[in-house]
Design an enzyme around this catalytic site. Structure first.
Site, PDB file in Angstrom:
ATOM      1  CB  SER A 102      -0.839   0.047   1.278  1.00  0.00           C
ATOM      2  OG  SER A 102      -2.171  -0.169   1.008  1.00  0.00           O
ATOM      3  CB  THR A 143     -11.786   8.549   1.268  1.00  0.00           C
ATOM      4  OG1 THR A 143     -11.477   7.725   0.157  1.00  0.00           O
ATOM      5  CG2 THR A 143     -12.952   7.965   2.038  1.00  0.00           C
ATOM      6  CB  CYS A 250      -4.933   9.059  -9.166  1.00  0.00           C
ATOM      7  SG  CYS A 250      -4.587  10.767  -9.606  1.00  0.00           S
ATOM      8  NE  ARG A 255     -10.437   1.937  -8.415  1.00  0.00           N
ATOM      9  CZ  ARG A 255     -11.499   2.638  -8.823  1.00  0.00           C
ATOM     10  NH1 ARG A 255     -11.807   2.695 -10.108  1.00  0.00           N
ATOM     11  NH2 ARG A 255     -12.243   3.280  -7.949  1.00  0.00           N
ATOM     12  CD  GLN A 291     -10.443 -38.933  -2.237  1.00  0.00           C
ATOM     13  OE1 GLN A 291     -11.638 -38.736  -2.083  1.00  0.00           O
ATOM     14  NE2 GLN A 291      -9.988 -39.970  -2.902  1.00  0.00           N
ATOM     15  CD  GLU A 375      -6.996   2.836  -5.142  1.00  0.00           C
ATOM     16  OE1 GLU A 375      -7.834   3.122  -6.020  1.00  0.00           O
ATOM     17  OE2 GLU A 375      -6.028   3.551  -4.869  1.00  0.00           O
TER      18      GLU A 375
HETATM   19  P1  TGC Z   1     -18.335   9.087 -13.445  1.00  0.00           P
HETATM   20  O1  TGC Z   1     -19.419   9.902 -14.072  1.00  0.00           O
HETATM   21  O2  TGC Z   1     -18.335   7.618 -13.646  1.00  0.00           O
HETATM   22  O3  TGC Z   1     -16.915   9.663 -13.888  1.00  0.00           O
HETATM   23  C1  TGC Z   1     -16.573  11.037 -13.763  1.00  0.00           C
HETATM   24  C2  TGC Z   1     -15.473  11.308 -14.778  1.00  0.00           C
HETATM   25  O4  TGC Z   1     -14.318  10.501 -14.467  1.00  0.00           O
HETATM   26  C3  TGC Z   1     -14.017   9.585 -15.549  1.00  0.00           C
HETATM   27  N1  TGC Z   1     -13.632   8.295 -14.938  1.00  0.00           N
HETATM   28  C4  TGC Z   1     -12.391   7.806 -14.965  1.00  0.00           C
HETATM   29  N2  TGC Z   1     -11.281   8.242 -15.532  1.00  0.00           N
HETATM   30  C5  TGC Z   1     -10.172   7.488 -15.386  1.00  0.00           C
HETATM   31  N3  TGC Z   1     -10.139   6.360 -14.671  1.00  0.00           N
HETATM   32  C6  TGC Z   1     -11.245   5.884 -14.061  1.00  0.00           C
HETATM   33  N4  TGC Z   1     -11.190   4.753 -13.332  1.00  0.00           N
HETATM   34  C7  TGC Z   1     -12.445   6.612 -14.199  1.00  0.00           C
HETATM   35  N5  TGC Z   1     -13.707   6.447 -13.743  1.00  0.00           N
HETATM   36  C8  TGC Z   1     -14.424   7.484 -14.216  1.00  0.00           C
HETATM   37  C9  TGC Z   1     -15.296   9.498 -16.343  1.00  0.00           C
HETATM   38  O5  TGC Z   1     -15.041   9.160 -17.686  1.00  0.00           O
HETATM   39  C10 TGC Z   1     -15.846  10.906 -16.209  1.00  0.00           C
HETATM   40  O6  TGC Z   1     -15.102  11.741 -17.074  1.00  0.00           O
HETATM   41  P2  TGC Z   1     -15.796  13.038 -17.774  1.00  0.00           P
HETATM   42  O7  TGC Z   1     -14.762  13.535 -18.733  1.00  0.00           O
HETATM   43  O8  TGC Z   1     -17.038  12.522 -18.437  1.00  0.00           O
HETATM   44  O9  TGC Z   1     -16.095  13.992 -16.668  1.00  0.00           O
HETATM   45  O10 TGC Z   1     -18.329   9.441 -11.886  1.00  0.00           O
HETATM   46  P3  TGC Z   1     -19.322   9.052 -10.731  1.00  0.00           P
HETATM   47  O11 TGC Z   1     -19.381  10.207  -9.792  1.00  0.00           O
HETATM   48  O12 TGC Z   1     -20.612   8.520 -11.311  1.00  0.00           O
HETATM   49  O13 TGC Z   1     -18.550   7.891  -9.956  1.00  0.00           O
HETATM   50  C11 TGC Z   1     -18.453   6.653 -10.425  1.00  0.00           C
HETATM   51  C12 TGC Z   1     -17.702   5.707  -9.447  1.00  0.00           C
HETATM   52  C13 TGC Z   1     -18.643   5.198  -8.362  1.00  0.00           C
HETATM   53  C14 TGC Z   1     -17.264   4.542 -10.295  1.00  0.00           C
HETATM   54  C15 TGC Z   1     -16.498   6.383  -8.808  1.00  0.00           C
HETATM   55  O14 TGC Z   1     -16.842   7.442  -8.025  1.00  0.00           O
HETATM   56  C16 TGC Z   1     -15.636   5.423  -7.986  1.00  0.00           C
HETATM   57  O15 TGC Z   1     -14.747   4.792  -8.542  1.00  0.00           O
HETATM   58  N6  TGC Z   1     -15.854   5.307  -6.632  1.00  0.00           N
HETATM   59  C17 TGC Z   1     -14.978   4.561  -5.759  1.00  0.00           C
HETATM   60  C18 TGC Z   1     -14.098   5.507  -4.997  1.00  0.00           C
HETATM   61  C19 TGC Z   1     -12.735   4.939  -4.728  1.00  0.00           C
HETATM   62  O16 TGC Z   1     -12.280   3.978  -5.309  1.00  0.00           O
HETATM   63  N7  TGC Z   1     -11.986   5.589  -3.842  1.00  0.00           N
HETATM   64  C20 TGC Z   1     -10.628   5.227  -3.596  1.00  0.00           C
HETATM   65  C21 TGC Z   1      -9.922   6.267  -2.759  1.00  0.00           C
HETATM   66  S1  TGC Z   1      -8.157   6.119  -2.759  1.00  0.00           S
HETATM   67  C22 TGC Z   1      -7.817   4.711  -1.935  1.00  0.00           C
HETATM   68  O17 TGC Z   1      -8.653   3.966  -1.558  1.00  0.00           O
HETATM   69  C23 TGC Z   1      -6.370   4.444  -1.720  1.00  0.00           C
HETATM   70  S2  TGC Z   1      -6.110   2.996  -0.871  1.00  0.00           S
HETATM   71  C24 TGC Z   1      -4.435   2.905  -0.745  1.00  0.00           C
HETATM   72  C25 TGC Z   1      -3.813   1.985  -1.774  1.00  0.00           C
HETATM   73  O18 TGC Z   1      -4.104   2.085  -2.983  1.00  0.00           O
HETATM   74  O19 TGC Z   1      -3.009   1.135  -1.402  1.00  0.00           O
HETATM   75  P1  FAD Z   2     -19.080   3.485   1.895  1.00  0.00           P
HETATM   76  O1  FAD Z   2     -18.961   4.195   0.600  1.00  0.00           O
HETATM   77  O2  FAD Z   2     -19.841   4.160   2.995  1.00  0.00           O
HETATM   78  O3  FAD Z   2     -19.694   2.038   1.641  1.00  0.00           O
HETATM   79  C1  FAD Z   2     -20.260   1.257   2.697  1.00  0.00           C
HETATM   80  C2  FAD Z   2     -20.840  -0.013   2.072  1.00  0.00           C
HETATM   81  O4  FAD Z   2     -21.894   0.340   1.166  1.00  0.00           O
HETATM   82  C3  FAD Z   2     -19.817  -0.798   1.240  1.00  0.00           C
HETATM   83  O5  FAD Z   2     -20.040  -2.162   1.404  1.00  0.00           O
HETATM   84  C4  FAD Z   2     -20.137  -0.387  -0.195  1.00  0.00           C
HETATM   85  O6  FAD Z   2     -19.775  -1.371  -1.138  1.00  0.00           O
HETATM   86  C5  FAD Z   2     -21.640  -0.215  -0.099  1.00  0.00           C
HETATM   87  N1  FAD Z   2     -22.144   0.697  -1.131  1.00  0.00           N
HETATM   88  C6  FAD Z   2     -21.759   1.962  -1.365  1.00  0.00           C
HETATM   89  N2  FAD Z   2     -22.434   2.492  -2.410  1.00  0.00           N
HETATM   90  C7  FAD Z   2     -23.281   1.527  -2.836  1.00  0.00           C
HETATM   91  C8  FAD Z   2     -24.252   1.428  -3.887  1.00  0.00           C
HETATM   92  N3  FAD Z   2     -24.450   2.449  -4.726  1.00  0.00           N
HETATM   93  N4  FAD Z   2     -24.962   0.281  -4.036  1.00  0.00           N
HETATM   94  C9  FAD Z   2     -24.728  -0.772  -3.202  1.00  0.00           C
HETATM   95  N5  FAD Z   2     -23.823  -0.754  -2.199  1.00  0.00           N
HETATM   96  C10 FAD Z   2     -23.103   0.381  -2.024  1.00  0.00           C
HETATM   97  N6  FAD Z   2      -8.960   6.831   0.571  1.00  0.00           N
HETATM   98  C11 FAD Z   2      -8.174   7.814   0.081  1.00  0.00           C
HETATM   99  O7  FAD Z   2      -8.665   8.786  -0.487  1.00  0.00           O
HETATM  100  N7  FAD Z   2      -6.812   7.757   0.201  1.00  0.00           N
HETATM  101  C12 FAD Z   2      -6.185   6.715   0.827  1.00  0.00           C
HETATM  102  O8  FAD Z   2      -4.950   6.690   0.924  1.00  0.00           O
HETATM  103  C13 FAD Z   2      -6.994   5.671   1.382  1.00  0.00           C
HETATM  104  N8  FAD Z   2      -6.415   4.659   2.082  1.00  0.00           N
HETATM  105  C14 FAD Z   2      -7.216   3.779   2.769  1.00  0.00           C
HETATM  106  C15 FAD Z   2      -6.639   2.863   3.664  1.00  0.00           C
HETATM  107  C16 FAD Z   2      -7.441   2.022   4.421  1.00  0.00           C
HETATM  108  C17 FAD Z   2      -6.810   1.093   5.421  1.00  0.00           C
HETATM  109  C18 FAD Z   2      -8.860   2.036   4.236  1.00  0.00           C
HETATM  110  C19 FAD Z   2      -9.745   1.107   5.022  1.00  0.00           C
HETATM  111  C20 FAD Z   2      -9.424   2.914   3.342  1.00  0.00           C
HETATM  112  C21 FAD Z   2      -8.626   3.811   2.615  1.00  0.00           C
HETATM  113  N9  FAD Z   2      -9.192   4.791   1.785  1.00  0.00           N
HETATM  114  C22 FAD Z   2      -8.400   5.772   1.232  1.00  0.00           C
HETATM  115  C23 FAD Z   2     -10.650   4.913   1.698  1.00  0.00           C
HETATM  116  C24 FAD Z   2     -11.335   3.880   0.819  1.00  0.00           C
HETATM  117  O9  FAD Z   2     -11.127   4.144  -0.532  1.00  0.00           O
HETATM  118  C25 FAD Z   2     -12.829   3.874   1.183  1.00  0.00           C
HETATM  119  O10 FAD Z   2     -12.942   3.277   2.469  1.00  0.00           O
HETATM  120  C26 FAD Z   2     -13.659   3.122   0.164  1.00  0.00           C
HETATM  121  O11 FAD Z   2     -13.685   3.807  -1.083  1.00  0.00           O
HETATM  122  C27 FAD Z   2     -15.107   2.900   0.648  1.00  0.00           C
HETATM  123  O12 FAD Z   2     -15.665   4.063   1.146  1.00  0.00           O
HETATM  124  P2  FAD Z   2     -16.387   4.088   2.596  1.00  0.00           P
HETATM  125  O13 FAD Z   2     -15.445   3.489   3.572  1.00  0.00           O
HETATM  126  O14 FAD Z   2     -16.854   5.463   2.834  1.00  0.00           O
HETATM  127  O15 FAD Z   2     -17.607   3.113   2.455  1.00  0.00           O
END
Ligand code: TGC
Ligand code: FAD
Length: 395
Positions: A102, A143, A250, A255, A291, A375
């Protein structure tokens, strides 16, 4: 005594000879990281996890190994590595622990990548070499306490005042947050309503961070909350991308690394289980002779082999620009599922010993619960695929 009729773990980790498809450079990078992980990380990582510590010497050590921003050009401190080589180094690292991977994911894909893709030359020169060497640490703030799966609901705001911007809001679950020298912060512009990204030094007035202290997962990783109280940054700190797509692009990079990385965690659990079961007698013979045990081991090998092939192919697609978000979602979702199923099965096959931290399975299993959530949760990736298939967004 190892069973002389058993396949070697090295062969099982590469059951379909992906090695033959790698370049000499890719193999060299993979083997170098493997040696480092086995020698320097594996003997200690269980203790770090138990103590809830990410050791301070690791960023520099990772930098020396060329693991930080490996895909970026050498002039910015990168190694010009292929996407496949970057994937393989993630896999080797996650064989030790998902939290260590991570750190590398965040530094490389979520901090260095956006600075390289969207930053000015001044920002690149100021930050990329220091981030590549591990001298500086970065974090990525998307987030928030009330906006995770739906980052578009963020409450963090930015406002242009003269030549500068002020940012206010709270970010939660931020990997490396309290260790970071620099944070990539995403905020909605009060005037235009569009999401913007900023490169924010963490020693600026109004910036504060604290750790999430109650984690039962990712314990060898720093996870924090960031508080920005009218933090002022110059316009030069703004990334040259407008809209949520900046942040989401990003995530596509990170991912990708996860899709490879989790295969390593899965194989660590698989190998531990096979070795344990060979030594563990039950009803008069080793458990490996049963088995139903063999059926579970075969399922693990199948899951991880498919995951490995998917990750490899995605790497080659990425090298040609074919890493579409939906392809990346499929690999992230399905490979995490494969690794988590393996970890849970391994944990169970270790019996009572499997619930102790003397063995790695439960540590990997608990870490992978996070990997399944961050992610993009498993559900979010399912919905991204559903949208790809049907053309209907069902979020
Ligand atoms: P949506 O309408 O789908 O998209 C908005 C604009 O973004 C573009 N787009 C992307 N571009 C590049 N890569 C992707 N994966 C993209 N996904 C979407 C899209 O084409 C659009 O562009 P434009 O030009 O039309 O404006 O947006 P939405 O608001 O409906 O959201 C869709 C959804 C749910 C898929 C998105 O919000 C999402 O992926 N949610 C999950 C959030 C998430 O993954 N958070 C992660 C936070 S960081 C983290 O967890 C770090 S952990 C540490 C580690 O990695 O080890
Ligand atoms: P929520 O969005 O509240 O989701 C709760 C539950 O509801 C989940 O099971 C989800 O799948 C479900 N759910 C949500 N929407 C829907 C829907 N439309 N339909 C059905 N089910 C749904 N973020 C950063 O920005 N930067 C980081 O460096 C980073 N590092 C992280 C490190 C750790 C250890 C952890 C635990 C998280 C980290 N995150 C980071 C945040 C991470 O990306 C979020 O926790 C993740 O995207 C989920 O968001 P949430 O926790 O708010 O859950």
């Amino acid at each position: 005594m190892p069973n002389p009729d058993a396949a070697s773990f090295r062969d099982l980790q590469d059951f379909y000879d992906v090695d033959a498809l790698l370049s000499a450079d890719e193999r060299m990078i993979r083997d170098g990281v493997r040696e480092y992980v086995r020698g320097e990380l594996l003997p200690h990582v269980g203790g770090w996890w138990r103590d809830g510590v990410f050791p301070e010497h690791l960023p520099r050590a990772f930098g020396e190994m060329g693991m930080l921003g490996a895909m970026l050009p050498e002039r910015y401190g990168g190694s010009d590595a292929t996407a496949t080589a970057y994937g393989l180094l993630n896999r080797e690292l996650e064989y030790a622990d998902s939290g260590l991977r991570s750190f590398v994911s965040v530094q490389s894909s979520l901090v260095m990548w956006p600075i390289h893709a969207y930053g000015s030359e001044t920002l690149k020169e100021a930050w990329l070499p220091r981030l590549a060497s591990g001298e500086a640490i970065g974090c990525f703030g998307l987030t928030e306490p009330d906006a995770g799966s739906d980052p578009g609901a963020m409450k963090t705001r930015c406002r242009k005042v003269g030549d500068a911007w002020t940012i206010r809001g709270t970010k939660r679950w931020i990997t490396s947050g309290t260790s970071a020298d620099v944070a990539i912060v995403w905020a909605r512009d009060e005037d235009s309503g569009r999401v913007l990204g900023f490169v924010v030094e963490t020693d600026r007035d109004g910036f504060r961070s604290e750790d999430v202290a109650t984690k039962a997962s990712m314990r060898a990783s720093v996870t924090s909350e960031l508080f920005l109280d009218e933090v002022a940054v110059p316009d030069a700190a703004r990334l040259d991308v407008v809209g949520l797509k900046g942040a989401l692009s990003c995530l596509n990079q990170a991912r990708y690394g996860i899709a490879h990385g989790v295969v390593g965690a899965g194989f660590a659990c698989f190998e531990e289980a096979v070795a344990y079961l060979e030594e563990r007698p039950s009803f008069g013979e080793p458990l490996t002779a049963k088995q139903l045990v063999q059926a579970r081991l075969a399922d693990m090998l199948g899951d991880l082999t498919r995951a490995s092939l998917l990750a490899y192919r995605l790497g080659r697609l990425k090298e040609e620009g074919g890493d579409t978000p939906a392809r990346v979602s499929l690999a992230k979702r399905d490979n995490v599922r494969a690794a988590l199923a393996t970890a849970r099965s391994a944990r169970e096959l270790l019996g009572g010993n499997g619930i102790t931290t003397e063995y790695a399975a439960i540590r990997h299993m608990l870490n992978l619960e996070t990997v399944s959530t961050y992610e993009g949760t498993d559900t979010v990736h399912t919905l991204i695929l559903g949208r790809e298939i049907t053309g209907r967004a069902a979020f």
